[in-house]
Design an enzyme around this catalytic site. Structure first.
Site, mmCIF file in Angstrom:
data_model
loop_
_atom_site.group_PDB
_atom_site.id
_atom_site.type_symbol
_atom_site.label_atom_id
_atom_site.label_comp_id
_atom_site.label_asym_id
_atom_site.label_seq_id
_atom_site.Cartn_x
_atom_site.Cartn_y
_atom_site.Cartn_z
ATOM 1 N N SER A 287 40.176 0.323 35.757
ATOM 2 C CA SER A 287 39.991 1.968 35.867
ATOM 3 C C SER A 287 39.302 2.276 36.915
ATOM 4 O O SER A 287 38.608 1.498 37.645
ATOM 5 C CB SER A 287 39.176 2.149 34.738
ATOM 6 N N TYR B 120 31.138 1.171 29.799
ATOM 7 C CA TYR B 120 32.961 1.184 29.809
ATOM 8 C C TYR B 120 33.347 0.710 31.231
ATOM 9 O O TYR B 120 33.830 -0.239 31.456
ATOM 10 C CB TYR B 120 33.661 2.582 29.406
ATOM 11 N N LYS C 211 34.825 -3.079 32.810
ATOM 12 C CA LYS C 211 36.174 -3.252 33.640
ATOM 13 C C LYS C 211 35.573 -3.713 34.847
ATOM 14 O O LYS C 211 36.417 -4.748 35.451
ATOM 15 C CB LYS C 211 36.570 -1.704 33.936
HETATM 16 N N1 UFG Z 1 37.827 17.927 29.784
HETATM 17 C C1 UFG Z 1 37.576 19.191 29.316
HETATM 18 N N2 UFG Z 1 37.612 19.353 28.057
HETATM 19 C C2 UFG Z 1 38.249 18.358 27.154
HETATM 20 C C3 UFG Z 1 38.441 17.208 27.913
HETATM 21 C C4 UFG Z 1 38.231 17.133 29.354
HETATM 22 O O1 UFG Z 1 37.025 20.135 30.010
HETATM 23 O O2 UFG Z 1 38.313 18.591 26.083
HETATM 24 C C5 UFG Z 1 37.646 17.775 31.418
HETATM 25 C C6 UFG Z 1 36.577 16.787 31.672
HETATM 26 O O3 UFG Z 1 35.403 17.381 31.820
HETATM 27 C C7 UFG Z 1 37.191 16.239 33.036
HETATM 28 C C8 UFG Z 1 38.766 16.415 33.108
HETATM 29 O O4 UFG Z 1 38.771 17.255 31.883
HETATM 30 O O5 UFG Z 1 36.641 17.345 34.218
HETATM 31 C C9 UFG Z 1 39.361 15.090 32.629
HETATM 32 O O6 UFG Z 1 38.512 14.592 31.363
HETATM 33 P P1 UFG Z 1 39.399 13.258 30.682
HETATM 34 O O7 UFG Z 1 38.369 13.180 29.446
HETATM 35 O O8 UFG Z 1 40.810 13.469 30.320
HETATM 36 O O9 UFG Z 1 39.377 12.243 31.627
HETATM 37 P P2 UFG Z 1 38.097 11.449 32.446
HETATM 38 O O10 UFG Z 1 38.305 11.927 34.054
HETATM 39 O O11 UFG Z 1 36.782 11.750 32.166
HETATM 40 O O12 UFG Z 1 38.415 9.850 32.210
HETATM 41 C C10 UFG Z 1 39.212 9.199 32.650
HETATM 42 C C11 UFG Z 1 39.771 8.118 31.909
HETATM 43 C C12 UFG Z 1 38.560 7.041 31.674
HETATM 44 C C13 UFG Z 1 38.016 6.727 32.870
HETATM 45 C C14 UFG Z 1 37.632 8.000 33.641
HETATM 46 C C15 UFG Z 1 36.682 7.714 35.005
HETATM 47 O O13 UFG Z 1 40.361 8.567 30.839
HETATM 48 O O14 UFG Z 1 39.106 5.905 30.911
HETATM 49 O O15 UFG Z 1 38.693 8.704 33.735
HETATM 50 O O16 UFG Z 1 37.753 7.067 35.825
HETATM 51 F F1 UFG Z 1 36.760 5.997 32.558
#
Ligand code: UFG
Length: 327
Positions: free
Chosen positions: A121, A145, A149
Site C-alpha cells: 500500500s 496498518y 505492509k
Molecule cells: N473521505 C471523506 N469522507 C468519507 C471517506 C473519505 O471525506 O466518508 C476522504 C478522506 O478524508 C480522504 C479521501 O476521502 O481525504 C480518501 O479517503 P479513503 O478512506 O477512501 O482512502 P484513504 O486515502 O484514506 O486510504 C487509502 C487506502 C488505505 C491506505 C491509505 C494510505 O484505502 O488502505 O490510502 O495509502 F492505507
C-alpha cells in the site's frame, strides 16, 4: 495452480476474475471475516475456482492448502485494512497481517514454492516528503496498518536473500470501481472509503456524506488522491505474475494513475453520474489524512508494461451500478 489469499475480498476477487478470464484455474483461501461467500459463489459460477475457508494464523490451515493443491504462485491479499482500527488494536493487525504472512511464507518455503505477489500500500510512505511519490520515497508509515505492509515487504526482502523466495510488492494508491457487469464490487463492513460512502448517501435513506476537512493546502481545500481502477489494478497482478515467471526477480511497484482528484471533484462527478445532488455534511479533518497522495507509477509502466485504461469516471460509473445492484 495459483493460490489467492483474501480472494473473497474486494481487490482479491477482481484479480481472481481477471485470471479466470484468461483461462486460469485458481484456489481462493479466505477466512470470510471480511470477505464474502456470495463473492466466492459468483466467481465459482464464472470459472474454475476452488475455495478453502481458513485462517493464515493457523498453521494447520496453511499447511492443508499446499498439501492438497499443487500451487506454483501465491497472490497474497489477505489482511485487515482499516487504518483507524489498526491504531486502536495494533496487536490484532500485527498478528493477522504480519505473523500470518510469515506463516504463509514459511510454508511456501517448506513446499519449495518460490513466487509471491504481495498486496502492499501507499500507506508505507506516510506523509509525503514530495509528490508524485516514486518507489524511492522513504518509508515512514503513520499507523500500524502501514507499518504491517512495510514490515511484510522487508520480510520478503530477507526471504529472497535467504530462501530464494521471489516477490513482487504492489503498492496501491486509492482503489475504486467494480466489475463492468456488476457481478462483484467493493463491499466493506463497515465502509470507510470515499466513493462507496458517497454512493451510500444516495442509496441509503437518511444517510449524508461527510467531507473530512475543507482546509487542506490544496486548490479547493479538500484532500487529493490518486484513484486507480480495480480492473486496471487486477491486470497489474497478472503482469506481476508473468514478470515473476519470466524474470525470476523480486521488485516493488507503485500502482496509481498519476492523476489527482480532490474529494470535492469526486463527489461532483458522482452527482453528475447519478444525476442528483448529494446530502453533504462538512466535518473536521480525519486524523492521519495526508493532503495529497499522488503516485509516480512510471516504473510499473516501464517494467511491467502496465497501462491503466480506466478514468475516475469509469470507476465511479461501475461503482455506482454495483452499489445500485445491492439496493
Ligand atoms: N473521505 C471523506 N469522507 C468519507 C471517506 C473519505 O471525506 O466518508 C476522504 C478522506 O478524508 C480522504 C479521501 O476521502 O481525504 C480518501 O479517503 P479513503 O478512506 O477512501 O482512502 P484513504 O486515502 O484514506 O486510504 C487509502 C487506502 C488505505 C491506505 C491509505 C494510505 O484505502 O488502505 O490510502 O495509502 F492505507
Amino acid at each position: 495452480m495459483i493460490l489467492v489469499t483474501g480472494g473473497a475480498g474486494y481487490i482479491g476477487s477482481h484479480t481472481v476474475l481477471n485470471f479466470i478470464n484468461k483461462g486460469y484455474e485458481l484456489v481462493i483461501f479466505d477466512s470470510l471475516e471480511n470477505g464474502h461467500i456470495e463473492t466466492v459463489n459468483t466467481l465459482k459460477q464464472i470459472g474454475n475456482i476452488h475455495f478453502i475457508k481458513g485462517d493464515l494464523r493457523n498453521l494447520d490451515d496453511v499447511e492443508a492448502i499446499f498439501s492438497n493443491y499443487k500451487i506454483d504462485t501465491v497472490i497474497h491479499f489477505a489482511g485487515f485494512i482499516q487504518v483507524e482500527e489498526s491504531v486502536k488494536n495494533p496487536e490484532k493487525y500485527y498478528k493477522n497481517n504480519v505473523l500470518a504472512s510469515i506463516n504463509l511464507f514459511n510454508t511456501m518455503v517448506q513446499h519449495n514454492i518460490q513466487r509471491v505477489v504481495f498486496s502492499s500500500s501507499a500507506a508505507v510512505y506516510g506523509e509525503p516528503l514530495y509528490t508524485p511519490i516514486d518507489e524511492k520515497h522513504p518509508k515512514k508509515p503513520l499507523n500500524p496498518y502501514g507499518e504491517n505492509k512495510s514490515q511484510v515487504e522487508e520480510i520478503l526482502k530477507e526471504y529472497d536473500a535467504k530462501y530464494n523466495l521471489k516477490s513482487i510488492c504492489l503498492r496501491y494508491f486509492n482503489v475504486a470501481g467494480a466489475d463492468l457487469q456488476s457481478r462483484i464490487g467493493e463491499w466493506h463492513e463497515p465502509e470507510t472509503h470515499l466513493i462507496p460512502n458517497i454512493l451510500k448517501s444516495i442509496f441509503e435513506k437518511d444517510k449524508t456524506f461527510k467531507v473530512f476537512g475543507t482546509d487542506y493546502d490544496t486548490f479547493d481545500g479538500t484532500c487529493i488522491r490518486d484513484y486507480v481502477n480495480v480492473e486496471d489494478l487486477a491486470e497489474a497482478h497478472y503482469l506481476a505474475y508473468m514478470y515473476l515467471k519470466n524474470n525470476n526477480k523480486s521488485d516493488i511497484f507503485n500502482l496509481g494513475t498519476e492523476n489527482g482528484s480532490s474529494v470535492k471533484e469526486v463527489f461532483e462527478t458522482v452527482e453528475e453520474i447519478a444525476g442528483r445532488k448529494i446530502n453533504i455534511e462538512y466535518q473536521e479533518r480525519r486524523e492521519g489524512d495526508a493532503a495529497i497522495l499522488l503516485a509516480n507509477a512510471s516504473k510499473a509502466k516501464k517494467i511491467l508494461k502496465w497501462i491503466p485504461k480506466h478514468t475516475l469516471e469509469d470507476s465511479i460509473k461501475t461503482a455506482y451500478l454495483w452499489e445500485k445492484s445491492k439496493h
